[in-house]
Design an enzyme around this catalytic site. Sequence first.
Site, PDB file in Angstrom:
ATOM      1  N   PRO A   1      43.772  49.743  37.427  1.00  0.00           N
ATOM      2  CA  PRO A   1      42.726  50.208  38.334  1.00  0.00           C
ATOM      3  C   PRO A   1      42.015  49.078  39.077  1.00  0.00           C
ATOM      4  O   PRO A   1      41.702  48.035  38.518  1.00  0.00           O
ATOM      5  CB  PRO A   1      41.736  50.923  37.412  1.00  0.00           C
ATOM      6  CG  PRO A   1      42.534  51.320  36.227  1.00  0.00           C
ATOM      7  CD  PRO A   1      43.578  50.261  36.064  1.00  0.00           C
ATOM      8  N   ASN A   2      41.801  49.335  40.347  1.00  0.00           N
ATOM      9  CA  ASN A   2      41.029  48.499  41.258  1.00  0.00           C
ATOM     10  C   ASN A   2      41.726  47.218  41.686  1.00  0.00           C
ATOM     11  O   ASN A   2      41.222  46.506  42.555  1.00  0.00           O
ATOM     12  CB  ASN A   2      39.643  48.184  40.685  1.00  0.00           C
ATOM     13  CG  ASN A   2      38.858  49.436  40.407  1.00  0.00           C
ATOM     14  OD1 ASN A   2      38.751  50.306  41.261  1.00  0.00           O
ATOM     15  ND2 ASN A   2      38.336  49.559  39.199  1.00  0.00           N
TER      16      ASN A   2
ATOM     17  N   ARG B   1      37.515  42.727  46.768  1.00  0.00           N
ATOM     18  CA  ARG B   1      36.671  43.129  45.634  1.00  0.00           C
ATOM     19  C   ARG B   1      36.166  41.899  44.882  1.00  0.00           C
ATOM     20  O   ARG B   1      36.942  41.166  44.295  1.00  0.00           O
ATOM     21  CB  ARG B   1      37.480  44.005  44.678  1.00  0.00           C
ATOM     22  CG  ARG B   1      36.725  44.373  43.431  1.00  0.00           C
ATOM     23  CD  ARG B   1      37.619  45.144  42.472  1.00  0.00           C
ATOM     24  NE  ARG B   1      36.900  45.382  41.241  1.00  0.00           N
ATOM     25  CZ  ARG B   1      37.422  45.207  40.028  1.00  0.00           C
ATOM     26  NH1 ARG B   1      38.653  44.819  39.888  1.00  0.00           N
ATOM     27  NH2 ARG B   1      36.697  45.444  38.969  1.00  0.00           N
TER      28      ARG B   1
ATOM     29  N   TYR C   1      37.264  37.548  41.247  1.00  0.00           N
ATOM     30  CA  TYR C   1      38.701  37.799  41.229  1.00  0.00           C
ATOM     31  C   TYR C   1      39.494  36.989  42.244  1.00  0.00           C
ATOM     32  O   TYR C   1      40.714  37.110  42.306  1.00  0.00           O
ATOM     33  CB  TYR C   1      38.959  39.296  41.443  1.00  0.00           C
ATOM     34  CG  TYR C   1      38.326  40.144  40.365  1.00  0.00           C
ATOM     35  CD1 TYR C   1      38.806  40.122  39.059  1.00  0.00           C
ATOM     36  CD2 TYR C   1      37.221  40.939  40.632  1.00  0.00           C
ATOM     37  CE1 TYR C   1      38.216  40.881  38.066  1.00  0.00           C
ATOM     38  CE2 TYR C   1      36.625  41.714  39.646  1.00  0.00           C
ATOM     39  CZ  TYR C   1      37.127  41.668  38.364  1.00  0.00           C
ATOM     40  OH  TYR C   1      36.540  42.408  37.376  1.00  0.00           O
TER      41      TYR C   1
ATOM     42  N   ASN D   1      48.367  43.594  33.784  1.00  0.00           N
ATOM     43  CA  ASN D   1      46.934  43.425  34.013  1.00  0.00           C
ATOM     44  C   ASN D   1      46.392  44.846  34.084  1.00  0.00           C
ATOM     45  O   ASN D   1      46.475  45.497  35.124  1.00  0.00           O
ATOM     46  CB  ASN D   1      46.648  42.649  35.298  1.00  0.00           C
ATOM     47  CG  ASN D   1      45.168  42.428  35.512  1.00  0.00           C
ATOM     48  OD1 ASN D   1      44.328  43.098  34.911  1.00  0.00           O
ATOM     49  ND2 ASN D   1      44.839  41.491  36.388  1.00  0.00           N
TER      50      ASN D   1
ATOM     51  N   ALA E   1      40.208  47.343  33.743  1.00  0.00           N
ATOM     52  CA  ALA E   1      39.238  47.893  32.791  1.00  0.00           C
ATOM     53  C   ALA E   1      39.886  48.753  31.703  1.00  0.00           C
ATOM     54  O   ALA E   1      39.299  48.932  30.635  1.00  0.00           O
ATOM     55  CB  ALA E   1      38.177  48.698  33.537  1.00  0.00           C
TER      56      ALA E   1
ATOM     57  N   GLU F   1      49.803  40.082  28.401  1.00  0.00           N
ATOM     58  CA  GLU F   1      48.587  40.601  29.020  1.00  0.00           C
ATOM     59  C   GLU F   1      47.989  39.515  29.918  1.00  0.00           C
ATOM     60  O   GLU F   1      47.858  38.364  29.501  1.00  0.00           O
ATOM     61  CB  GLU F   1      47.597  40.978  27.912  1.00  0.00           C
ATOM     62  CG  GLU F   1      46.276  41.491  28.388  1.00  0.00           C
ATOM     63  CD  GLU F   1      45.314  41.778  27.231  1.00  0.00           C
ATOM     64  OE1 GLU F   1      44.129  42.007  27.531  1.00  0.00           O
ATOM     65  OE2 GLU F   1      45.723  41.766  26.053  1.00  0.00           O
TER      66      GLU F   1
ATOM     67  N   HIS G   1      44.796  38.576  32.836  1.00  0.00           N
ATOM     68  CA  HIS G   1      43.536  38.894  33.509  1.00  0.00           C
ATOM     69  C   HIS G   1      43.195  37.748  34.435  1.00  0.00           C
ATOM     70  O   HIS G   1      43.345  36.578  34.059  1.00  0.00           O
ATOM     71  CB  HIS G   1      42.400  39.098  32.503  1.00  0.00           C
ATOM     72  CG  HIS G   1      42.654  40.242  31.591  1.00  0.00           C
ATOM     73  ND1 HIS G   1      42.475  41.552  31.985  1.00  0.00           N
ATOM     74  CD2 HIS G   1      43.118  40.268  30.325  1.00  0.00           C
ATOM     75  CE1 HIS G   1      42.815  42.338  30.975  1.00  0.00           C
ATOM     76  NE2 HIS G   1      43.213  41.590  29.964  1.00  0.00           N
TER      77      HIS G   1
ATOM     78  N   ARG H   1      32.727  37.031  29.944  1.00  0.00           N
ATOM     79  CA  ARG H   1      32.030  38.058  30.720  1.00  0.00           C
ATOM     80  C   ARG H   1      31.247  38.976  29.784  1.00  0.00           C
ATOM     81  O   ARG H   1      30.952  38.622  28.650  1.00  0.00           O
ATOM     82  CB  ARG H   1      33.047  38.817  31.576  1.00  0.00           C
ATOM     83  CG  ARG H   1      33.699  37.878  32.620  1.00  0.00           C
ATOM     84  CD  ARG H   1      34.608  38.576  33.557  1.00  0.00           C
ATOM     85  NE  ARG H   1      33.865  39.543  34.365  1.00  0.00           N
ATOM     86  CZ  ARG H   1      34.442  40.476  35.108  1.00  0.00           C
ATOM     87  NH1 ARG H   1      35.755  40.576  35.151  1.00  0.00           N
ATOM     88  NH2 ARG H   1      33.719  41.311  35.820  1.00  0.00           N
TER      89      ARG H   1
END
Length: 149
Positions: A10-11, A18, A23, A74, A77, A98, A100, A107
Amino acid sequence: MSKILVLNGPNLNLLGTRQPDVYGSETLKDIEEMCTAHAAPLGLSVDFVQSNHEGVLIDAIHAARGTYRGLILNAGALTHTSIALMDAIASVELPLIEVHLSNIHAREAFRHTSFIAPVALGQICGFGSQGYSLALDAMSAYLAEAHKE
């Protein structure tokens, strides 16, 4: 040539616009082009799936079995919420790394927990788009070692 599936959740379709301070300014298309170029000398070919929908990602993971040698994910969320993604990964028995863009451990506290990590070979975070290249390097090394056995 080993086929790798790179999944983005998502996103991530909004990369480049964004929160570039978090990012980066590269788009998802830029990252895909970088992955394709980086993978070729490693003897890897890559395909890409991006979805804002958990079920689409799960379907892509299920369909990967028998077609791909490994997965790079990735999950955005969904990393912190999706037991269903974790179960899908465990079910297909493919190596997964994985990724990110940001350092999720630096964070908000809710981002420190990954449901993906227990079923992943490893986690790469905090290196921006370079994390995908690092994941491809790691996957290539893992597959080469697995091939020796």
